[in-house]
Scaffold this active site. Structure first.
Site, PDB file in Angstrom:
ATOM      1  N   HIS A 196      56.207  26.623 121.972  1.00  7.66           N
ATOM      2  CA  HIS A 196      57.075  26.654 120.953  1.00  7.66           C
ATOM      3  C   HIS A 196      58.486  26.778 121.659  1.00  7.66           C
ATOM      4  CE1 HIS A 196      60.199  29.507 118.628  1.00  7.66           C
ATOM      5  NE2 HIS A 196      59.890  28.313 117.789  1.00  7.66           N
ATOM      6  N   SER A 197      59.555  26.317 121.003  1.00 11.07           N
ATOM      7  CA  SER A 197      60.833  26.117 121.667  1.00 11.07           C
ATOM      8  C   SER A 197      60.899  25.298 123.151  1.00 11.07           C
ATOM      9  CB  SER A 197      61.500  27.570 121.511  1.00 11.07           C
ATOM     10  OG  SER A 197      63.026  27.552 121.606  1.00 11.07           O
ATOM     11  N   LEU A 198      61.471  26.055 124.021  1.00  6.94           N
ATOM     12  CA  LEU A 198      61.448  25.722 125.415  1.00  6.94           C
ATOM     13  C   LEU A 198      59.942  25.197 125.836  1.00  6.94           C
ATOM     14  CD1 LEU A 198      62.361  25.382 128.483  1.00  6.94           C
ATOM     15  CD2 LEU A 198      62.412  27.828 128.472  1.00  6.94           C
ATOM     16  N   PHE A 217      55.980  22.801 119.004  1.00  4.74           N
ATOM     17  CA  PHE A 217      56.753  23.343 117.814  1.00  4.74           C
ATOM     18  C   PHE A 217      58.123  23.814 117.938  1.00  4.74           C
ATOM     19  CE2 PHE A 217      52.203  24.017 117.361  1.00  4.74           C
ATOM     20  CZ  PHE A 217      51.896  23.664 115.990  1.00  4.74           C
ATOM     21  N   HIS A 296      64.399  29.437 113.314  1.00  5.87           N
ATOM     22  CA  HIS A 296      63.625  28.736 114.564  1.00  5.87           C
ATOM     23  C   HIS A 296      62.487  29.574 115.002  1.00  5.87           C
ATOM     24  CE1 HIS A 296      63.391  26.808 118.512  1.00  5.87           C
ATOM     25  NE2 HIS A 296      63.687  27.715 119.158  1.00  5.87           N
TER      26      HIS A 296
END
Length: 344
Positions: A196-198, A217, A296
């Site tokens: 997820h994210s980074l 994601f 987020h």
């Protein structure tokens, strides 16, 4: 699923370094393989992977941990959770029959990005700003940049920028070592990457390197950092799948500018173009969500995957991002004396 893998990692790395240091391309042999990959048309499969990415943020058994059911072994192999570590971390999930192994990589451990602060925030932020800003996180003159490549008046030195990513980007080489270790331990398993994210962007970069299936994601766009890291491009990137929604400014590439919530937190998310295919939930149009960094966290995606998106379509169709441009207001070139930037 068809994937393309380099004949060897050594040949991949040699081609990458030749491009990086000499500006020369080297022919790379790609092996085409058919592997069992995640079914990205299955809401249940995507939900399972989303829960794994959530679990990458916590230790097993802690509050917020999702039980994944009978398909997976009860214990995971955690990485990066030692008391003296402060960076790349997550969990390795293994199916009970050892046929499938999933590397789940943690994203940015910042309060408003991941749901809580933590010891990895400093290195997470450095990697975010190196990888996903146009030029060293130069938002305006008040910012302390993460590299010295800004050359004034909207100009950025390309060679300096690429050297900075290669020398300062802490997580990508750690990820390649981890992947090699996992393939050694599970030589006959199907290995998938998620995050997820980074963590999702790092999963995608590793997937491009090794030809492993990826589901990422809410990940910042990684096409530009892949180019700046000189990753040789495989014949196809369709084994990489991104999933995000339109109210999240991070993967949309709009969480930037001096007054943005990301900039206030010290982040410059400016890249917009993802590799592979994208499953895009248009939550702004259909659900009337407003764009906000509060959308987020991975929990938002888990909620979206809790029910079918349309009556006859469990999830939106995965499609490539076309006609995508980014960092168009910057001019990239050779603006600095190489003697003064060699150590940047």
């Amino acid at each position: 699923m068809i994937v393309h893998r380099p004949g060897s990692y050594d040949s991949f790395d040699r081609a990458r370094l030749r491009s990086m240091h000499h500006g020369e391309s080297e022919a790379l042999d790609w092996d085409e393989d058919e592997v069992l990959g995640p079914d990205v048309e299955s809401r249940e499969t995507l939900l399972e992977l989303a829960k794994m990415t959530n679990n990458a943020y916590v230790k097993q058994g802690e509050a917020g941990w999702y039980d994944l059911g009978d398909k997976w072994k009860n214990g995971t192999t955690p990485f990066g959770w030692e008391p003296d570590t402060d960076g790349f971390r997550g969990h390795v999930f293994v199916s009970k029959d050892n046929s499938t192994v999933v590397l789940s990589i943690k994203g940015t451990d910042a309060g408003y990005l991941a749901g809580g602060g933590g010891p990895t925030v400093k290195k997470d932020q450095l990697n975010d700003n190196l990888l996903f800003s146009c030029c060293c996180a130069r938002v305006d003159w008040t910012w302390t940049t993460v590299c010295g490549c800004y050359s004034g008046a909207g100009k950025c030195d390309q060679t300096c920028l690429e050297r900075s990513l290669a020398e300062k980007s802490l997580f990508y080489p750690i990820g390649t070592n981890l992947y090699n270790n996992v393939t050694y331990l599970y030589p006959n398993a199907n290995i998938w990457l998620t995050g997820h994210s980074l963590g999702g962007s790092l999963a995608a970069l590793l997937g491009l390197t090794f030809g492993a299936p990826v589901v990422a994601f809410e990940a910042p766009a990684e096409r530009l950092p892949a180019q700046r890291l000189h990753l040789p491009s495989p014949p196809s990137t369709q084994h990489v799948t991104h999933l995000y929604h339109t109210a999240d400014p991070v993967p949309m590439g709009v969480c930037n500018g001096v007054l943005s919530s990301c900039a206030i937190g010290g982040f410059a998310f400016e890249t917009k173009c993802h590799t592979g295919r994208t499953i895009l939930y248009d939550t702004v149009t259909k659900l009337r969500w407003g764009a906000s960094i509060r959308t987020h966290p991975i929990g938002i995606v888990i909620d979206l995957l809790g029910q079918d998106w349309e009556e006859d379509q469990p999830v939106p169709k995965a499609e490539p991002e076309e006609d995508c441009t980014e960092c168009y207001s910057w001019e990239f070139g050779e603006f600095k004396d190489r003697n003064t930037t060699a150590g940047v």
